[in-house]
Design a protein around this motif. Sequence first.
Motif, PDB file in Angstrom:
ATOM      1  N   TYR A 113       0.573  -0.949  -0.065  1.00  0.00           N
ATOM      2  CA  TYR A 113      -0.135   0.053  -0.058  1.00  0.00           C
ATOM      3  C   TYR A 113       1.096   1.477   0.306  1.00  0.00           C
ATOM      4  O   TYR A 113       1.796   1.376   0.780  1.00  0.00           O
ATOM      5  CB  TYR A 113      -0.947   0.093   1.450  1.00  0.00           C
ATOM      6  N   ALA A 114       0.186   2.343   0.004  1.00  0.00           N
ATOM      7  CA  ALA A 114       1.571   3.736  -0.625  1.00  0.00           C
ATOM      8  C   ALA A 114       0.151   4.659   0.153  1.00  0.00           C
ATOM      9  O   ALA A 114      -0.298   4.899   0.144  1.00  0.00           O
ATOM     10  CB  ALA A 114       1.004   3.802  -2.073  1.00  0.00           C
ATOM     11  N   ALA A 115       1.267   5.400   1.373  1.00  0.00           N
ATOM     12  CA  ALA A 115       0.615   6.490   2.065  1.00  0.00           C
ATOM     13  C   ALA A 115       1.533   7.827   1.794  1.00  0.00           C
ATOM     14  O   ALA A 115       2.671   7.094   1.713  1.00  0.00           O
ATOM     15  CB  ALA A 115       0.734   5.808   3.415  1.00  0.00           C
ATOM     16  N   ARG A 116       0.952   8.543   2.038  1.00  0.00           N
ATOM     17  CA  ARG A 116       1.707  10.272   1.838  1.00  0.00           C
ATOM     18  C   ARG A 116       1.074  10.868   2.820  1.00  0.00           C
ATOM     19  O   ARG A 116      -0.987  11.201   3.025  1.00  0.00           O
ATOM     20  CB  ARG A 116       1.984  10.443   0.659  1.00  0.00           C
ATOM     21  N   ASN A 117       1.738  11.330   3.752  1.00  0.00           N
ATOM     22  CA  ASN A 117       0.959  12.593   4.506  1.00  0.00           C
ATOM     23  C   ASN A 117       0.924  14.089   3.872  1.00  0.00           C
ATOM     24  O   ASN A 117       2.246  14.217   3.227  1.00  0.00           O
ATOM     25  CB  ASN A 117       2.527  12.402   6.137  1.00  0.00           C
ATOM     26  N   LEU A 118       0.008  14.252   3.806  1.00  0.00           N
ATOM     27  CA  LEU A 118      -0.690  15.793   2.598  1.00  0.00           C
ATOM     28  C   LEU A 118      -0.535  17.279   4.066  1.00  0.00           C
ATOM     29  O   LEU A 118      -0.543  18.045   3.294  1.00  0.00           O
ATOM     30  CB  LEU A 118      -1.488  15.387   2.494  1.00  0.00           C
ATOM     31  N   THR A 119      -0.423  17.077   5.553  1.00  0.00           N
ATOM     32  CA  THR A 119       0.346  18.072   5.873  1.00  0.00           C
ATOM     33  C   THR A 119       1.460  18.333   6.238  1.00  0.00           C
ATOM     34  O   THR A 119       2.745  18.196   5.782  1.00  0.00           O
ATOM     35  CB  THR A 119      -0.235  17.913   7.586  1.00  0.00           C
ATOM     36  N   ALA A 120       1.544  19.168   6.887  1.00  0.00           N
ATOM     37  CA  ALA A 120       2.772  20.489   6.954  1.00  0.00           C
ATOM     38  C   ALA A 120       3.925  20.319   8.525  1.00  0.00           C
ATOM     39  O   ALA A 120       4.127  20.744   8.514  1.00  0.00           O
ATOM     40  CB  ALA A 120       2.608  21.600   6.929  1.00  0.00           C
TER      41      ALA A 120
END
Length: 196
Positions: A113-120
């Motif tokens: 699975y691919a995950a990415r944190n979009l927050t700062a």
Amino acid sequence: MSSSEKKAEQKSSTDEDTKQQGKKRSFWSLILMSVAMFGFAFALVPLYDVFCDITGINGKTANTPTEQSQRIVSDREVTVEFVAYINPGMQWTFEPQITRIVVNPGETKTIKYAARNLTATASIGQAVPSVSPGLAARYFNKIECFCFNHQPLEAGESAELPLVFYIDPDLPEDINTLTLAYTLYDAQPAGTALTQ
């Protein structure tokens, strides 16, 4: 005071005592019922978990690793579908790199699975799996899974999250397709920041 007045007064006193005893009984009955209802509500979640484990209807998978299967059923194929959901408010992307695979029961497979944190800011995610049909959950075995641990990601960071699994060879013959769904939740304690 006449005897009839005395009898009426005694009857009135007896009626008042009976009413008081009835009120006390009602009060204690209500207290007892309240305690019993609280106890039942408190025990409901563990009872539900036991019920789901016995019947296999909830779709919960084991949350501990298992060993590889010692046998493979090469003359049977099962389709496994992968989906991902993100809990509202979780500012990540999260998706399987493949959405469907055909396996032989007992055969070990790896997907990611691919995950990415979009927050700062850094944050922590926790994936919670479920399998449908629910009966198939007890036959879905995870050797390695990102769902066993929290997944911390720095601001803007991406990660590939591996899942190593097999379908138990004893999967009922009438189940030919099962779906593994992960829901990603924010696992960061409220009001705290991730520090490394």
